[in-house]
Design an enzyme around this catalytic site. Structure first.
Site, PDB file in Angstrom:
ATOM      1  N   PHE A  24      -1.583  -8.814  -9.959  1.00 57.57           N
ATOM      2  CA  PHE A  24      -1.789  -7.515  -9.320  1.00 57.57           C
ATOM      3  C   PHE A  24      -3.278  -7.346  -9.030  1.00 57.57           C
ATOM      4  CE2 PHE A  24      -1.629  -2.879  -8.895  1.00 57.57           C
ATOM      5  CZ  PHE A  24      -0.479  -2.748  -8.127  1.00 57.57           C
ATOM      6  N   GLU A  60       1.689  -7.517 -18.721  1.00 55.04           N
ATOM      7  CA  GLU A  60       2.177  -8.799 -19.231  1.00 55.04           C
ATOM      8  C   GLU A  60       1.077  -9.665 -19.852  1.00 55.04           C
ATOM      9  OE1 GLU A  60       4.925  -6.880 -16.800  1.00 55.04           O
ATOM     10  OE2 GLU A  60       3.002  -7.628 -16.039  1.00 55.04           O
ATOM     11  N   ILE A  84      -6.758  -0.350 -11.555  1.00 54.30           N
ATOM     12  CA  ILE A  84      -7.504   0.663 -10.814  1.00 54.30           C
ATOM     13  C   ILE A  84      -6.747   1.983 -10.897  1.00 54.30           C
ATOM     14  CG2 ILE A  84      -8.443   1.319  -8.561  1.00 54.30           C
ATOM     15  CD1 ILE A  84      -8.542  -1.731  -7.919  1.00 54.30           C
ATOM     16  N   SER A  87      -3.206   8.017  -8.663  1.00 53.65           N
ATOM     17  CA  SER A  87      -3.017   9.470  -8.786  1.00 53.65           C
ATOM     18  C   SER A  87      -1.970   9.845  -9.830  1.00 53.65           C
ATOM     19  CB  SER A  87      -2.631  10.048  -7.425  1.00 53.65           C
ATOM     20  OG  SER A  87      -1.456   9.425  -6.963  1.00 53.65           O
ATOM     21  N   THR A  88      -1.493   8.861 -10.602  1.00 52.12           N
ATOM     22  CA  THR A  88      -0.490   9.135 -11.638  1.00 52.12           C
ATOM     23  C   THR A  88      -1.029   8.673 -12.996  1.00 52.12           C
ATOM     24  OG1 THR A  88       0.593   6.973 -11.492  1.00 52.12           O
ATOM     25  CG2 THR A  88       1.333   8.678  -9.932  1.00 52.12           C
ATOM     26  N   HIS A  90       0.031   6.415 -14.771  1.00 51.70           N
ATOM     27  CA  HIS A  90       0.341   4.993 -14.945  1.00 51.70           C
ATOM     28  C   HIS A  90      -0.894   4.204 -15.397  1.00 51.70           C
ATOM     29  CE1 HIS A  90       2.594   1.315 -14.220  1.00 51.70           C
ATOM     30  NE2 HIS A  90       1.572   0.851 -13.515  1.00 51.70           N
ATOM     31  N   PHE A 115     -11.342 -10.265 -23.749  1.00 55.97           N
ATOM     32  CA  PHE A 115     -10.852  -9.197 -22.880  1.00 55.97           C
ATOM     33  C   PHE A 115     -11.684  -9.139 -21.605  1.00 55.97           C
ATOM     34  CE2 PHE A 115     -10.569  -4.740 -21.523  1.00 55.97           C
ATOM     35  CZ  PHE A 115      -9.196  -4.551 -21.542  1.00 55.97           C
TER      36      PHE A 115
END
Length: 155
Positions: A24, A60, A84, A87-88, A90, A115
């Site tokens: 992603f 994952e 990134i 607007s939620t 998440h 990390f």
């Protein structure tokens, strides 16, 4: 009084390292990979001693990182990804779980899992931290992994 000081060196010679990368936001994630590989090479490592595992997203990363650490093939794992804010909520959930999961995987396996996950407010910040204005966090994570392996070897 003399207190022994023990710290890791920055030599990656002979070190086997797995890079676990989320797909992603891959166009930025690939820059993190390039930074990590550059760091490992600059510190004496070679591509023959590296493997890159690609997983769907940051959620994952802990699972794949732990599996790589438990395989016995690697001295260290470097988890790389890009989260990134949208607007939620998440972002908050994924960032927290990825961070916690990677730390837990490292503690459970006792293999250094560095990390290298960007958690940014916007795309511009992510690009800056992947090799432009603010350095490359993939490079930084690789330095951490190298130093931690060498520290562990002295313990």
């Amino acid at each position: 009084m003399h207190i022994e000081q023990i710290e890791g060196t920055l030599s990656a010679a002979g070190m086997r390292i797995a890079l676990v990368v989320s797909r992603f936001n891959d166009f930025i994630g690939q820059k993190l990979v390039e930074g990590a590989v550059d760091c490992i090479r600059r510190h004496g490592g070679s591509e023959e001693q590296m493997a890159i595992y690609r997983c769907p997203g940051a959620f994952e990363l802990p699972m794949v990182s732990k599996k790589a650490a438990l395989s016995g093939k690697y001295d260290a794992v470097i988890a790389l990804g890009v989260i990134i804010r949208g607007s939620t909520p998440h972002f908050d959930v994924i960032a927290a779980e990825a961070t916690k999961g990677i730390a837990q995987a490292s503690l459970e396996t006792m293999i250094p899992i560095a990390f290298g996950v960007l958690t940014t407010e916007n795309l511009e910040q992510a690009i800056e931290r992947a090799g432009t204005k603010a350095g490359n966090k993939g490079f930084d994570a690789a330095m951490t992994a190298i130093e931690m392996v060498n520290l562990y070897r002295q313990m």
